[in-house]
Design a protein around this motif. Structure first.
Motif, PDB file in Angstrom:
ATOM      1  N   SER A 264       0.837  -1.209   0.000  1.00 13.90           N
ATOM      2  CA  SER A 264       0.000   0.000   0.000  1.00 13.90           C
ATOM      3  C   SER A 264       0.873   1.260   0.000  1.00 13.90           C
ATOM      4  CB  SER A 264      -0.921   0.004   1.216  1.00 13.90           C
ATOM      5  OG  SER A 264      -0.145  -0.136   2.398  1.00 13.90           O
ATOM      6  N   ASP A 265       2.118   1.116   0.460  1.00 14.94           N
ATOM      7  CA  ASP A 265       3.036   2.260   0.413  1.00 14.94           C
ATOM      8  C   ASP A 265       4.438   1.779   0.042  1.00 14.94           C
ATOM      9  OD1 ASP A 265       3.574   0.939   2.790  1.00 14.94           O
ATOM     10  OD2 ASP A 265       3.592   2.733   4.046  1.00 14.94           O
ATOM     11  N   SER A 266       5.297   2.755  -0.249  1.00 16.31           N
ATOM     12  CA  SER A 266       6.621   2.392  -0.776  1.00 16.31           C
ATOM     13  C   SER A 266       7.690   3.373  -0.301  1.00 16.31           C
ATOM     14  CB  SER A 266       6.549   2.413  -2.310  1.00 16.31           C
ATOM     15  OG  SER A 266       7.794   2.121  -2.871  1.00 16.31           O
ATOM     16  N   ILE A 267       8.910   2.865  -0.137  1.00 17.57           N
ATOM     17  CA  ILE A 267      10.066   3.747   0.081  1.00 17.57           C
ATOM     18  C   ILE A 267      10.566   4.090  -1.324  1.00 17.57           C
ATOM     19  CG2 ILE A 267      12.366   3.981   1.111  1.00 17.57           C
ATOM     20  CD1 ILE A 267      10.408   3.233   3.265  1.00 17.57           C
ATOM     21  N   ILE A 268      10.503   5.367  -1.646  1.00 18.00           N
ATOM     22  CA  ILE A 268      10.900   5.750  -3.003  1.00 18.00           C
ATOM     23  C   ILE A 268      12.242   6.493  -2.985  1.00 18.00           C
ATOM     24  CG2 ILE A 268       8.542   5.796  -3.900  1.00 18.00           C
ATOM     25  CD1 ILE A 268       8.642   8.887  -3.640  1.00 18.00           C
ATOM     26  N   ALA A 269      12.940   6.408  -4.105  1.00 16.54           N
ATOM     27  CA  ALA A 269      14.267   7.024  -4.207  1.00 16.54           C
ATOM     28  C   ALA A 269      14.377   7.738  -5.547  1.00 16.54           C
ATOM     29  CB  ALA A 269      15.332   5.933  -4.110  1.00 16.54           C
ATOM     30  N   GLU A 270      15.285   8.732  -5.589  1.00 13.20           N
ATOM     31  CA  GLU A 270      15.461   9.466  -6.855  1.00 13.20           C
ATOM     32  C   GLU A 270      16.349   8.699  -7.809  1.00 13.20           C
ATOM     33  OE1 GLU A 270      15.122  14.215  -6.365  1.00 13.20           O
ATOM     34  OE2 GLU A 270      16.694  13.259  -5.184  1.00 13.20           O
ATOM     35  N   LYS A 271      17.262   7.916  -7.235  1.00 10.28           N
ATOM     36  CA  LYS A 271      18.112   7.090  -8.102  1.00 10.28           C
ATOM     37  C   LYS A 271      18.276   5.701  -7.481  1.00 10.28           C
ATOM     38  CE  LYS A 271      21.919   9.718  -6.364  1.00 10.28           C
ATOM     39  NZ  LYS A 271      23.168   9.484  -5.931  1.00 10.28           N
ATOM     40  N   PHE A 272      18.728   4.773  -8.309  1.00  9.90           N
ATOM     41  CA  PHE A 272      18.894   3.383  -7.875  1.00  9.90           C
ATOM     42  C   PHE A 272      20.214   3.283  -7.127  1.00  9.90           C
ATOM     43  CE2 PHE A 272      19.781  -1.181  -8.462  1.00  9.90           C
ATOM     44  CZ  PHE A 272      18.541  -1.716  -8.145  1.00  9.90           C
ATOM     45  N   SER A 273      20.220   3.844  -5.909  1.00 12.22           N
ATOM     46  CA  SER A 273      21.472   3.892  -5.159  1.00 12.22           C
ATOM     47  C   SER A 273      21.171   3.973  -3.676  1.00 12.22           C
ATOM     48  CB  SER A 273      22.265   5.132  -5.615  1.00 12.22           C
ATOM     49  OG  SER A 273      23.171   5.519  -4.619  1.00 12.22           O
ATOM     50  N   ASN A 274      22.022   3.362  -2.881  1.00 15.38           N
ATOM     51  CA  ASN A 274      21.785   3.342  -1.429  1.00 15.38           C
ATOM     52  C   ASN A 274      21.834   4.739  -0.828  1.00 15.38           C
ATOM     53  OD1 ASN A 274      21.317   1.779   0.977  1.00 15.38           O
ATOM     54  ND2 ASN A 274      23.384   2.336   1.603  1.00 15.38           N
ATOM     55  N   ASP A 275      22.622   5.648  -1.423  1.00 11.16           N
ATOM     56  CA  ASP A 275      22.660   6.981  -0.811  1.00 11.16           C
ATOM     57  C   ASP A 275      21.738   7.985  -1.472  1.00 11.16           C
ATOM     58  OD1 ASP A 275      25.875   6.252  -1.538  1.00 11.16           O
ATOM     59  OD2 ASP A 275      24.707   7.411  -2.986  1.00 11.16           O
ATOM     60  N   SER A 276      20.776   7.491  -2.207  1.00  7.92           N
ATOM     61  CA  SER A 276      19.779   8.392  -2.790  1.00  7.92           C
ATOM     62  C   SER A 276      18.910   8.997  -1.684  1.00  7.92           C
ATOM     63  CB  SER A 276      18.893   7.603  -3.742  1.00  7.92           C
ATOM     64  OG  SER A 276      17.794   8.373  -4.134  1.00  7.92           O
ATOM     65  N   LYS A 277      18.382  10.177  -1.961  1.00  5.57           N
ATOM     66  CA  LYS A 277      17.365  10.766  -1.085  1.00  5.57           C
ATOM     67  C   LYS A 277      16.136   9.847  -1.127  1.00  5.57           C
ATOM     68  CE  LYS A 277      14.800  14.997  -1.082  1.00  5.57           C
ATOM     69  NZ  LYS A 277      14.332  16.009  -1.999  1.00  5.57           N
ATOM     70  N   THR A 278      15.467   9.656   0.004  1.00 13.65           N
ATOM     71  CA  THR A 278      14.286   8.776  -0.005  1.00 13.65           C
ATOM     72  C   THR A 278      13.069   9.469   0.609  1.00 13.65           C
ATOM     73  OG1 THR A 278      14.798   7.854   2.161  1.00 13.65           O
ATOM     74  CG2 THR A 278      15.658   6.653   0.271  1.00 13.65           C
ATOM     75  N   GLU A 279      11.905   8.946   0.263  1.00 16.65           N
ATOM     76  CA  GLU A 279      10.652   9.392   0.887  1.00 16.65           C
ATOM     77  C   GLU A 279       9.710   8.213   0.963  1.00 16.65           C
ATOM     78  OE1 GLU A 279       8.750  12.882  -0.522  1.00 16.65           O
ATOM     79  OE2 GLU A 279      10.647  14.011  -0.574  1.00 16.65           O
ATOM     80  N   VAL A 280       8.633   8.388   1.723  1.00 13.16           N
ATOM     81  CA  VAL A 280       7.598   7.333   1.767  1.00 13.16           C
ATOM     82  C   VAL A 280       6.362   7.888   1.071  1.00 13.16           C
ATOM     83  CG1 VAL A 280       6.186   5.890   3.279  1.00 13.16           C
ATOM     84  CG2 VAL A 280       8.474   6.573   4.010  1.00 13.16           C
ATOM     85  N   THR A 281       5.799   7.098   0.148  1.00 15.25           N
ATOM     86  CA  THR A 281       4.540   7.551  -0.507  1.00 15.25           C
ATOM     87  C   THR A 281       3.559   6.396  -0.576  1.00 15.25           C
ATOM     88  OG1 THR A 281       5.252   6.862  -2.706  1.00 15.25           O
ATOM     89  CG2 THR A 281       5.619   9.181  -2.120  1.00 15.25           C
ATOM     90  N   GLU A 282       2.327   6.759  -0.926  1.00 14.77           N
ATOM     91  CA  GLU A 282       1.347   5.723  -1.263  1.00 14.77           C
ATOM     92  C   GLU A 282       1.889   4.995  -2.491  1.00 14.77           C
ATOM     93  OE1 GLU A 282      -1.709   5.140   0.486  1.00 14.77           O
ATOM     94  OE2 GLU A 282      -0.484   6.361   1.822  1.00 14.77           O
ATOM     95  N   ILE A 283       1.589   3.711  -2.588  1.00 13.30           N
ATOM     96  CA  ILE A 283       2.164   2.916  -3.681  1.00 13.30           C
ATOM     97  C   ILE A 283       1.709   3.413  -5.054  1.00 13.30           C
ATOM     98  CG2 ILE A 283       0.351   1.123  -3.814  1.00 13.30           C
ATOM     99  CD1 ILE A 283       4.018   0.225  -3.807  1.00 13.30           C
TER     100      ILE A 283
END
Ligand code: AMP
Length: 395
Positions: A264-283
């Motif tokens: 129902s929700d996801s950890i999203i990232a700007e790039k496919f990288s461990n040190d990317s900025k992340t956020e949580v959004t609805e899926i």
């Protein structure tokens, strides 16, 4: 099921197909001994009966007789693990092998050279299989990792042992454990199917829809389902040509009264990288330029509840990019829930693909009921296929 327990090997030569296809480093040292240890109970049973063991295996994918693929590199480690000095012959058929085997005494073990030095092995050549069959009195297949291949040593050779062929302990336990999920399972049964792509898991999903009560879908493949249902998935992994199929699966699941649980929700990232900025959004509300790399906290909560209420659990495929610590939380939470359910009496099978790597990496190997040793072979079993190596013993 004809297992090794039905035979007495006293003064018999067991021709055992093992899976010693182990990783070697540049110094030709074995870096992971799991497969050798897995074959040990079968070998010890033969020796304790008063028999001898002729071990045959492949190692890697040699094109010619390159020395880096020689099983001689495995002899030392195998001797240490088995507690017996393992002899070695530098071929698997021919006069030199016959001579060595004629001198083999009860309690002794000989390892034959890489079967794949002979192209006839992978071709399933009958004459080559016949030559191999002359190396032993009883054929034991204990190589689950290659049971889905109709090769000379895994399948074809069995025909030369009409009454004297059986499964070793490892292969027998793989079959028993997969049957605890696919045949005699305790409800509620939950399958957690994750990983990268729908296309590689589609046959499994279709096969298990008749066997499960709950289907948890996670990982990259979830986004094809979310998009097919009209969700915004940004730059997340998707197989556009599988959207139709995703909707068909959901419809079939409904007809079969299987409850499907998508994130129902996801950890999203700007790039496919461990040190990317992340956020949580609805899926279904992932902005353009962002990609979902793990399940979010709400999903962890709901997936865990389903898992904890299950009596039979199949874990096939991580629910996020677990190789990167910042996107491993979902997969770790799934492992924790499976471990807890197992502690409370559920049966849990981890098999086929990267879920095995995840369970090992996060140290949950001994907190689940069974971790399969064969990637491709387990996948094919879960797909409902009859593996040629297994069929050849049952025939
Ligand atoms: P499989 O071999 O099909 O089980 O796929 C495992 C791979 O799927 C792992 O390498 C994961 O990193 C990858 N994976 C899991 N979730 C995602 C995701 N959300 N996006 C991209 N790759 C993913």
């Amino acid at each position: 099921m004809k297992t090794i327990d039905q035979f007495n090997f006293n003064h018999k030569k067991a021709l055992i197909r093992v899976d010693f296809n182990v990783p070697l480093n540049e110094q030709m040292q074995v870096t992971d001994t799991t497969r050798i240890e897995a074959a040990k109970p079968t070998i010890i049973k033969v020796l304790e009966d008063g028999g001898s063991c002729v071990l045959m295996s492949h190692l890697g994918r040699p094109k010619d007789r390159e020395s880096e693929f020689s099983l001689k590199h495995v002899v030392g480690v195998a001797s240490d693990i088995l507690g017996v000095s393992v002899k070695f012959v530098d071929d698997c058929v021919g006069p030199e092998v016959a001579k060595e085997l004629s001198q083999l005494l009860p309690g002794e073990i000989v390892l034959l050279e890489n079967l794949r030095y002979h192209p006839e092995e992978e071709k399933g050549d009958v004459a080559f299989a016949k030559a191999l069959s002359e190396c032993g009195d009883i054929y034991v297949n204990d190589a689950f990792g290659t049971a889905h291949r109709a090769h000379a040593s895994t399948t074809v050779v069995a025909q030369f042992f009409p009454e004297t062929k059986c499964f070793g302990y490892l292969l027998a336990s793989e079959i028993e454990n997969v049957n605890k999920v696919l045949e005699d399972s305790q409800p509620p049964v939950t399958a957690i199917i994750g990983g990268a792509k729908v296309s590689s898991k589609i046959t499994i999903i279709e096969n298990i829809l008749d066997k499960v009560d709950h289907l948890i879908i996670g990982g990259g493949m979830a986004f094809t389902f979310v998009k097919a249902q009209g969700g915004k998935i940004g730059n997340s992994l998707v197989e556009d040509d599988k959207q139709e199929l995703a909707l068909e699966i959901l419809e079939k699941a409904k007809q079969k009264k299987v409850q499907v649980h998508l994130p129902s929700d996801s950890i999203i990232a700007e790039k496919f990288s461990n040190d990317s900025k992340t956020e949580v959004t609805e899926i279904n509300q992932i902005p353009d330029g962002w990609m979902g790399l793990d399940v979010g906290p709400k999903t962890i909560e709901s997936f865990s509840q389903v898992i904890l209420a299950s009596k039979t659990i199949l874990f096939n495929g991580p629910v996020g990019v677990f190789e990167m610590p910042n996107f491993a939380k979902g997969t770790i939470a799934v492992c924790e829930a499976i471990a807890e359910a197992t502690k409370n009496g559920a049966f849990s099978l981890v098999g086929g693909g990267d879920s095995v790597a995840a369970v090992k990496q996060f140290d949950f190997g001994d907190k689940v009921s069974y971790v399969s040793t064969g990637g491709g072979a387990m996948l094919e079993m879960l797909e409902g296929k009859t593996l040629p190596g297994i069929a050849a013993i049952l025939e």
